[in-house]
Design an enzyme around this catalytic site. Structure first.
Site, PDB file in Angstrom:
ATOM      1  N   ASP A  38      45.888  50.418  46.122  1.00  0.00           N
ATOM      2  CA  ASP A  38      45.786  49.454  45.028  1.00  0.00           C
ATOM      3  C   ASP A  38      47.171  48.855  44.800  1.00  0.00           C
ATOM      4  OD1 ASP A  38      43.446  49.269  42.551  1.00  0.00           O
ATOM      5  OD2 ASP A  38      45.410  48.373  42.161  1.00  0.00           O
ATOM      6  N   ASN A  55      37.669  45.928  48.925  1.00  0.00           N
ATOM      7  CA  ASN A  55      37.068  45.725  47.601  1.00  0.00           C
ATOM      8  C   ASN A  55      37.999  45.039  46.604  1.00  0.00           C
ATOM      9  OD1 ASN A  55      35.428  46.694  45.080  1.00  0.00           O
ATOM     10  ND2 ASN A  55      37.440  47.652  44.881  1.00  0.00           N
ATOM     11  N   TYR A  83      37.298  31.144  42.526  1.00  0.00           N
ATOM     12  CA  TYR A  83      36.685  32.464  42.738  1.00  0.00           C
ATOM     13  C   TYR A  83      35.423  32.322  43.597  1.00  0.00           C
ATOM     14  CZ  TYR A  83      34.832  37.107  41.598  1.00  0.00           C
ATOM     15  OH  TYR A  83      34.338  38.395  41.687  1.00  0.00           O
ATOM     16  N   LYS A 105      34.776  33.895  47.382  1.00  0.00           N
ATOM     17  CA  LYS A 105      33.700  34.854  47.684  1.00  0.00           C
ATOM     18  C   LYS A 105      32.729  34.293  48.731  1.00  0.00           C
ATOM     19  CE  LYS A 105      35.156  38.176  45.008  1.00  0.00           C
ATOM     20  NZ  LYS A 105      35.666  39.421  45.592  1.00  0.00           N
ATOM     21  N   ILE A 152      28.819  43.580  36.714  1.00  0.00           N
ATOM     22  CA  ILE A 152      28.999  45.038  36.755  1.00  0.00           C
ATOM     23  C   ILE A 152      30.024  45.437  35.690  1.00  0.00           C
ATOM     24  CG2 ILE A 152      29.524  47.027  38.249  1.00  0.00           C
ATOM     25  CD1 ILE A 152      27.153  45.285  39.260  1.00  0.00           C
ATOM     26  N   THR A 210      32.884  46.721  34.549  1.00  0.00           N
ATOM     27  CA  THR A 210      34.220  47.153  34.987  1.00  0.00           C
ATOM     28  C   THR A 210      35.267  46.465  34.108  1.00  0.00           C
ATOM     29  OG1 THR A 210      34.649  45.324  36.498  1.00  0.00           O
ATOM     30  CG2 THR A 210      33.399  47.181  37.401  1.00  0.00           C
TER      31      THR A 210
HETATM   32  P1  NAD Z   1      38.698  45.731  38.593  1.00  0.00           P
HETATM   33  O1  NAD Z   1      39.628  44.708  38.029  1.00  0.00           O
HETATM   34  O2  NAD Z   1      38.187  46.809  37.716  1.00  0.00           O
HETATM   35  O3  NAD Z   1      39.345  46.394  39.887  1.00  0.00           O
HETATM   36  C1  NAD Z   1      39.993  45.633  40.871  1.00  0.00           C
HETATM   37  C2  NAD Z   1      41.145  46.446  41.440  1.00  0.00           C
HETATM   38  O4  NAD Z   1      41.784  45.645  42.443  1.00  0.00           O
HETATM   39  C3  NAD Z   1      42.214  46.790  40.393  1.00  0.00           C
HETATM   40  O5  NAD Z   1      42.508  48.173  40.441  1.00  0.00           O
HETATM   41  C4  NAD Z   1      43.407  45.961  40.794  1.00  0.00           C
HETATM   42  O6  NAD Z   1      44.664  46.543  40.494  1.00  0.00           O
HETATM   43  C5  NAD Z   1      43.185  45.821  42.299  1.00  0.00           C
HETATM   44  N1  NAD Z   1      43.913  44.673  42.858  1.00  0.00           N
HETATM   45  C6  NAD Z   1      44.072  43.454  42.320  1.00  0.00           C
HETATM   46  N2  NAD Z   1      44.856  42.694  43.108  1.00  0.00           N
HETATM   47  C7  NAD Z   1      45.184  43.455  44.176  1.00  0.00           C
HETATM   48  C8  NAD Z   1      45.975  43.241  45.333  1.00  0.00           C
HETATM   49  N3  NAD Z   1      46.612  42.077  45.546  1.00  0.00           N
HETATM   50  N4  NAD Z   1      46.093  44.236  46.234  1.00  0.00           N
HETATM   51  C9  NAD Z   1      45.491  45.436  46.025  1.00  0.00           C
HETATM   52  N5  NAD Z   1      44.748  45.700  44.947  1.00  0.00           N
HETATM   53  C10 NAD Z   1      44.590  44.724  44.028  1.00  0.00           C
HETATM   54  O7  NAD Z   1      37.484  44.893  39.189  1.00  0.00           O
HETATM   55  P2  NAD Z   1      36.048  45.302  39.769  1.00  0.00           P
HETATM   56  O8  NAD Z   1      35.055  44.648  38.904  1.00  0.00           O
HETATM   57  O9  NAD Z   1      35.943  46.728  40.110  1.00  0.00           O
HETATM   58  O10 NAD Z   1      36.097  44.421  41.097  1.00  0.00           O
HETATM   59  C11 NAD Z   1      36.067  44.919  42.416  1.00  0.00           C
HETATM   60  C12 NAD Z   1      35.623  43.795  43.332  1.00  0.00           C
HETATM   61  O11 NAD Z   1      34.303  43.388  42.964  1.00  0.00           O
HETATM   62  C13 NAD Z   1      36.471  42.525  43.258  1.00  0.00           C
HETATM   63  O12 NAD Z   1      36.607  42.009  44.548  1.00  0.00           O
HETATM   64  C14 NAD Z   1      35.635  41.600  42.399  1.00  0.00           C
HETATM   65  O13 NAD Z   1      35.921  40.247  42.663  1.00  0.00           O
HETATM   66  C15 NAD Z   1      34.248  41.982  42.811  1.00  0.00           C
HETATM   67  N6  NAD Z   1      33.166  41.659  41.884  1.00  0.00           N
HETATM   68  C16 NAD Z   1      33.157  42.130  40.602  1.00  0.00           C
HETATM   69  C17 NAD Z   1      32.061  41.867  39.802  1.00  0.00           C
HETATM   70  C18 NAD Z   1      31.939  42.434  38.417  1.00  0.00           C
HETATM   71  O14 NAD Z   1      30.989  42.046  37.700  1.00  0.00           O
HETATM   72  N7  NAD Z   1      32.780  43.339  37.994  1.00  0.00           N
HETATM   73  C19 NAD Z   1      30.998  41.102  40.281  1.00  0.00           C
HETATM   74  C20 NAD Z   1      31.056  40.617  41.580  1.00  0.00           C
HETATM   75  C21 NAD Z   1      32.136  40.915  42.392  1.00  0.00           C
END
Ligand code: NAD
Length: 266
Positions: free
Chosen positions: A51, A104, A170, A174, A203, A205
């Protein structure tokens, strides 16, 4: 009869689906990355929890170890090739060649209508969400080829399939992840490497909490997007990732797996 059923059930429960596997999980310090790290480790995988936020990755490692698993934490910015190369090298040094790469990590970025987005905001989202996925695969693929195969999971989003107001960068990032996934599956299938994408809906988060806060939407607003009247849990996405990481999905490749509680049906 019931004895045999119990016997079968208990034997089933001790089969670990990722026994002797090595997995790199990016964005492992939060949300879905943390949930997958914990679940994959319970299923027997050794985890490289990477991370950009080292402290959060270390907390994930703590949780993995508390469950009896094995993991190490590393600070990696997925948008930098030196970091993604180091991520794979360090994993090989500590555990061996990764069988699983779960790209991820992602950010929501600074939102706004398309004409109002700044170049910095656009470039940052593309650099982390899209270039980061490409760099992760670029670093891991040569080793997976030599090792005889692997499974790569890329986190896209339903935002790569449908429009989302205020997130043109975004959505484009994606949609790009889905395209990268398809091409990678086509190019590397011959090496026994499967590449799939997950497209989560809303989701629960920290990312969604931040988005709601920034837009002034109530915390539960994402629940309206699903037929179940609730947002998804990170663990529900982790189970999909586990399916894709394991041999259970041995004939799946190049596919975007939509896990959105029905959002994109209507
Ligand atoms: P989150 O913000 O809880 O976790 C994302 C993690 O990625 C964090 O720990 C952050 O520090 C890390 N991160 C950010 N930039 C980074 C970098 N340059 N290098 C390494 N790590 C980095 O978010 P989440 O909701 O768990 O998201 C995870 C993935 O799911 C993401 O790709 C997000 O776009 C995607 N997503 C999320 C949702 C949702 O509803 N939460 C929906 C669709 C897709």
């Amino acid at each position: 009869m019931s004895y045999f059923l119990d016997e079968f059930a208990s034997r089933e429960s001790i089969v670990m689906r990722l026994e002797n596997k090595i997995a790199i999980i990016t964005g492992a310090g939060s949300g879905m990355g943390r949930a997958a790290s914990v679940l994959f480790a319970k299923e027997g995988a050794k985890i490289a929890a990477v991370d950009i936020n080292l402290e959060s990755a270390e907390e994930t490692v703590k949780q993995v170890k508390a469950g009896g698993g094995n993991a190490f934490a590393m600070r990696v910015d997925v948008s930098k090739s030196a970091d993604t190369t180091a991520m794979v090298d360090e994993t090989i040094k500590r555990f061996g060649v990764p069988h699983i790469l779960y790209n991820n990590a992602g950010i929501e970025g600074q939102g706004g209508f398309l004409a109002q987005l700044t170049e910095e905001a656009f470039d940052k989202v593309i650099a982390i969400n899209l270039r980061g996925v490409w760099l992760g695969m670029k670093a891991a693929l040569p080793h997976m080829i030599k090792n005889g195969g692997g499974s790569i999971i890329n986190t896209a989003s339903i935002a790569g399939l449908v429009a989302n107001r205020g997130s043109a960068h975004y959505c484009a990032s994606k949609a790009g992840v889905i395209a990268l996934t398809r091409v990678a599956a086509m190019e590397y299938g011959r090496y026994n490497i499967r590449v799939n994408a997950i497209c989560p809906g809303a989701i629960d988060t920290p990312m969604v909490e931040r988005i709601n806060k920034a837009s002034g939407a109530p915390p539960s607003s994402g629940a309206r997007t699903s037929f179940f009247g609730r947002v998804g849990k990170p663990e529900e996405i982790a189970k999909t990732a586990l399916f894709l990481a394991s041999d259970d999905s041995s004939f799946a490749t190049g596919a975007p797996f939509i896990i959105d509680g029905g959002w994109t049906v209507a």
